[in-house]
Scaffold this motif. Sequence first.
Motif, mmCIF file in Angstrom:
data_model
loop_
_atom_site.group_PDB
_atom_site.id
_atom_site.type_symbol
_atom_site.label_atom_id
_atom_site.label_comp_id
_atom_site.label_asym_id
_atom_site.label_seq_id
_atom_site.Cartn_x
_atom_site.Cartn_y
_atom_site.Cartn_z
ATOM 1 N N ALA A 134 0.827 -1.205 0.000
ATOM 2 C CA ALA A 134 0.000 0.000 0.000
ATOM 3 C C ALA A 134 0.862 1.256 0.000
ATOM 4 C CB ALA A 134 -0.931 -0.006 1.214
ATOM 5 N N GLY A 135 1.886 1.272 0.848
ATOM 6 C CA GLY A 135 2.767 2.437 0.914
ATOM 7 C C GLY A 135 3.512 2.667 -0.380
ATOM 8 N N LYS A 136 4.003 1.599 -0.977
ATOM 9 C CA LYS A 136 4.748 1.739 -2.236
ATOM 10 C C LYS A 136 3.829 2.197 -3.367
ATOM 11 C CE LYS A 136 8.488 0.737 -2.411
ATOM 12 N NZ LYS A 136 9.679 1.545 -2.135
ATOM 13 N N ALA A 137 2.619 1.626 -3.446
ATOM 14 C CA ALA A 137 1.672 2.008 -4.493
ATOM 15 C C ALA A 137 1.280 3.474 -4.366
ATOM 16 C CB ALA A 137 0.429 1.121 -4.432
ATOM 17 N N ASN A 138 1.101 3.953 -3.137
ATOM 18 C CA ASN A 138 0.745 5.352 -2.933
ATOM 19 C C ASN A 138 1.877 6.283 -3.366
ATOM 20 O OD1 ASN A 138 0.579 7.908 -0.898
ATOM 21 N ND2 ASN A 138 -1.460 7.143 -1.386
ATOM 22 N N SER A 139 3.118 5.879 -3.123
ATOM 23 C CA SER A 139 4.267 6.690 -3.540
ATOM 24 C C SER A 139 4.379 6.747 -5.058
ATOM 25 C CB SER A 139 5.553 6.117 -2.937
ATOM 26 O OG SER A 139 5.536 6.200 -1.530
ATOM 27 N N ILE A 140 4.140 5.618 -5.709
ATOM 28 C CA ILE A 140 4.139 5.589 -7.177
ATOM 29 C C ILE A 140 3.082 6.553 -7.712
ATOM 30 C CG2 ILE A 140 3.585 4.141 -9.179
ATOM 31 C CD1 ILE A 140 4.727 1.761 -7.481
ATOM 32 N N SER A 141 1.897 6.491 -7.121
ATOM 33 C CA SER A 141 0.798 7.360 -7.524
ATOM 34 C C SER A 141 1.130 8.831 -7.305
ATOM 35 C CB SER A 141 -0.465 6.990 -6.730
ATOM 36 O OG SER A 141 -1.498 7.902 -6.956
ATOM 37 N N THR A 142 1.755 9.151 -6.173
ATOM 38 C CA THR A 142 2.095 10.535 -5.848
ATOM 39 C C THR A 142 3.094 11.115 -6.845
ATOM 40 O OG1 THR A 142 1.733 10.095 -3.498
ATOM 41 C CG2 THR A 142 3.002 12.056 -4.051
ATOM 42 N N ILE A 143 4.159 10.369 -7.120
ATOM 43 C CA ILE A 143 5.189 10.858 -8.042
ATOM 44 C C ILE A 143 4.630 11.034 -9.447
ATOM 45 C CG2 ILE A 143 7.356 10.256 -9.194
ATOM 46 C CD1 ILE A 143 8.308 9.038 -6.592
ATOM 47 N N PHE A 144 3.865 10.029 -9.929
ATOM 48 C CA PHE A 144 3.332 10.139 -11.288
ATOM 49 C C PHE A 144 2.342 11.299 -11.406
ATOM 50 C CE2 PHE A 144 0.046 9.313 -14.448
ATOM 51 C CZ PHE A 144 0.823 9.196 -15.596
ATOM 52 N N THR A 145 1.421 11.403 -10.447
ATOM 53 C CA THR A 145 0.360 12.410 -10.542
ATOM 54 C C THR A 145 0.890 13.831 -10.393
ATOM 55 O OG1 THR A 145 -1.203 10.800 -9.608
ATOM 56 C CG2 THR A 145 -1.885 13.107 -9.646
ATOM 57 N N LEU A 146 1.717 14.064 -9.354
ATOM 58 C CA LEU A 146 2.167 15.422 -9.060
ATOM 59 C C LEU A 146 3.393 15.842 -9.866
ATOM 60 C CD1 LEU A 146 1.686 15.591 -5.177
ATOM 61 C CD2 LEU A 146 0.067 16.147 -6.998
ATOM 62 N N ASP A 147 4.273 14.887 -10.189
ATOM 63 C CA ASP A 147 5.528 15.252 -10.853
ATOM 64 C C ASP A 147 5.565 14.958 -12.345
ATOM 65 O OD1 ASP A 147 7.131 16.188 -8.535
ATOM 66 O OD2 ASP A 147 6.787 14.162 -7.828
ATOM 67 N N ILE A 148 4.614 14.145 -12.837
ATOM 68 C CA ILE A 148 4.562 13.852 -14.276
ATOM 69 C C ILE A 148 3.255 14.387 -14.878
ATOM 70 C CG2 ILE A 148 4.605 12.068 -16.044
ATOM 71 C CD1 ILE A 148 7.231 12.246 -14.603
ATOM 72 N N TYR A 149 2.129 13.888 -14.406
ATOM 73 C CA TYR A 149 0.837 14.240 -15.003
ATOM 74 C C TYR A 149 0.528 15.725 -14.856
ATOM 75 C CZ TYR A 149 -4.145 14.186 -16.022
ATOM 76 O OH TYR A 149 -5.376 14.442 -16.565
ATOM 77 N N LYS A 150 0.608 16.262 -13.648
ATOM 78 C CA LYS A 150 0.255 17.654 -13.380
ATOM 79 C C LYS A 150 1.193 18.625 -14.099
ATOM 80 C CE LYS A 150 -1.537 21.228 -11.151
ATOM 81 N NZ LYS A 150 -2.851 21.791 -11.515
ATOM 82 N N LYS A 151 2.452 18.271 -14.245
ATOM 83 C CA LYS A 151 3.447 19.183 -14.808
ATOM 84 C C LYS A 151 3.576 19.074 -16.329
ATOM 85 C CE LYS A 151 7.393 19.586 -12.846
ATOM 86 N NZ LYS A 151 8.677 19.229 -12.224
ATOM 87 N N TYR A 152 3.372 17.874 -16.892
ATOM 88 C CA TYR A 152 3.682 17.691 -18.301
ATOM 89 C C TYR A 152 2.492 17.231 -19.148
ATOM 90 C CZ TYR A 152 8.441 17.880 -16.500
ATOM 91 O OH TYR A 152 9.595 18.283 -15.874
ATOM 92 N N ILE A 153 1.469 16.650 -18.540
ATOM 93 C CA ILE A 153 0.357 16.095 -19.313
ATOM 94 C C ILE A 153 -0.882 16.986 -19.245
ATOM 95 C CG2 ILE A 153 -1.178 14.107 -19.616
ATOM 96 C CD1 ILE A 153 1.056 12.343 -18.501
ATOM 97 N N ASN A 154 -1.255 17.394 -18.048
ATOM 98 C CA ASN A 154 -2.459 18.218 -17.872
ATOM 99 C C ASN A 154 -2.202 19.247 -16.772
ATOM 100 O OD1 ASN A 154 -4.981 19.357 -17.681
ATOM 101 N ND2 ASN A 154 -6.077 17.432 -17.316
ATOM 102 N N LYS A 155 -1.644 20.372 -17.161
ATOM 103 C CA LYS A 155 -1.285 21.398 -16.177
ATOM 104 C C LYS A 155 -2.506 22.057 -15.537
ATOM 105 C CE LYS A 155 3.097 22.556 -18.432
ATOM 106 N NZ LYS A 155 3.932 23.626 -19.044
ATOM 107 N N GLU A 156 -3.672 21.948 -16.201
ATOM 108 C CA GLU A 156 -4.880 22.585 -15.681
ATOM 109 C C GLU A 156 -5.744 21.639 -14.852
ATOM 110 O OE1 GLU A 156 -5.143 25.785 -16.129
ATOM 111 O OE2 GLU A 156 -3.305 25.739 -17.327
#
Length: 566
Positions: A369-391
């Motif tokens: 659970a902890g590892k999956a949440n960290s994967i989700s956090t990095i992808f969502t905040l550091d990849i998706y929010k910054k490079y895929i959908n900034k809005e």
Amino acid sequence: MSKFSTIDIVVFVIYFIVVTGYGIWVYRLKKHKGVSDSKDFFLAEGSLTWWAIGASLIASNISAEQFIGMSGNGFVVGIAVAAYEWVAAIALIIVAVWFIPVYLKNKIFTMPQFLETRYNETVSLIMAIFWLFLYVFVNLTSILYLGALAIDNIAGGGYFHLIIIVMALFALIITLGGMKVIGFTDVIQVLVLIIGGLATTYIALTLVSEQFGLGKDVWGGVTAMMKDAPDHFKMIIEKPKPGATQGEINKYLMLPGIAMYFAGQWIVNLNYWGCNQYITQRALGADLKTARTGILFAGFLKLGMPVIVMLPGIAAYVLYKNGGIQNEMAPGGHFNADNAYSAILGFLPTGLKGLSLAALTAAIVASLAGKANSISTIFTLDIYKKYINKEAGEKKLVIIGRLTILAAMVLSILLTWKDLLGIGGEGGFTFIQKYTGFISPGIFAMFLLGMFWKRTTGPAAIAGILTGFGMSVLFNNYAPALFGNETFLYTAYPNGKGGYEIPFLICMGLSFLFTMIVMVLISLRGPKVNPKAFVLDTSMFRVAPSTMALIVVTLLVIAALYVRFW
């Protein structure tokens, strides 16, 4: 090894219902209050108490590789393997006092964000992608594989794939509720983990005591082990002398005496506890006092972990040495030291066997659970929010976070199903150490200098990543052949295949040293003060008297343990 009784199954089902039920209750309570923003989902911002943070840190850290791998190392080496746990307690003190204040002062929520804030976007993106691959393909997959394999062995075999599915679904129920659900359910997981682990240790010690005709006496079992296997109760492994057996050589390669305390042992622990999204995420949403107290609480709990994850391995060694568990250590005729923990579980009485199975499951699921949440956090905040959908809005980020968790878990199931990464070929514990240890020196150097030296530059950080990895490859794979065996005679010995090998922890220390030199030299060519350097307020590092008292007690206990078993 007897099968599980109805009572054992009932005990395990009760554990499952309590944890999932509590997780669903916490999730519904949060939903009822209308809390659904991304910071709450990923960080449980402001809602985790110090005891929840501390318990969650331990629950996420202790998994199948500790229960199975460290017990196996206890079987082979003995108490010296406890160095990983006791040095971790000191590392947690360092992180609580000096690292966490820097993160919180600069409002850092992810490790890639730290790198972008301190260095540049290129460093952040490189490491975000790297961490995602590492967490999914190495950590998450190996935790699921090792956990399923361990439980399947205990259950008698034939359930491996079913166990994979059940554990993944169990972890998903907890993880999809966000960090608050993970944090508070981890409190229950830790209680089950400790109680079940202590039950296994108790039975192991009484088995040893009975074998030596002392009755069911726990302390008698400890005394008998210390007399029968004195070499297993030494914290420092001596350097093998000429003519040493392959077993003695392998022990030193695993834990190279006093030298490891000047090298890799600190890098392993400080990088893991202080520069790891998987771990630091629990504290990044809290205020400094709460975060610091929680981390120190985890450090105090670390002192007793060897009793649960290492002592059963020594007991198994003594029992095996005296003909007590021959079949259990070599099921199907294939001996493996990693069978030590499951061998002891086979002797647990009705009820306790189910509790110990619940403890092992709790450790595995909490880590998943902890590892999956960290994967989700990095992808969502550091990849998706910054490079895929900034809005993307808050609700959208939470949805993406949940989809990422689901995708990561499905991918890990597929990789685990047929052991596509070859985890079982070299042992899960070795698999994890091998692929994380190659990059730990570079990452730790980059974080350490980035926090506390204002001249460290972005180009130096990129050079540090490359140098750390390159030096790790050099010292692990090529150094003895390049420089001649005699050059490394003090640390290099035959590895059983006719070649020579430098102890892994020594390689890490050498890689870290050269990485630091390269980063300092490159940074000295830049400005005297990097404009992106963190502003450090010395008041951040002050600790309250009560906090200092906890630190002193922890250090005194560690000192006493080392003096006793030196």
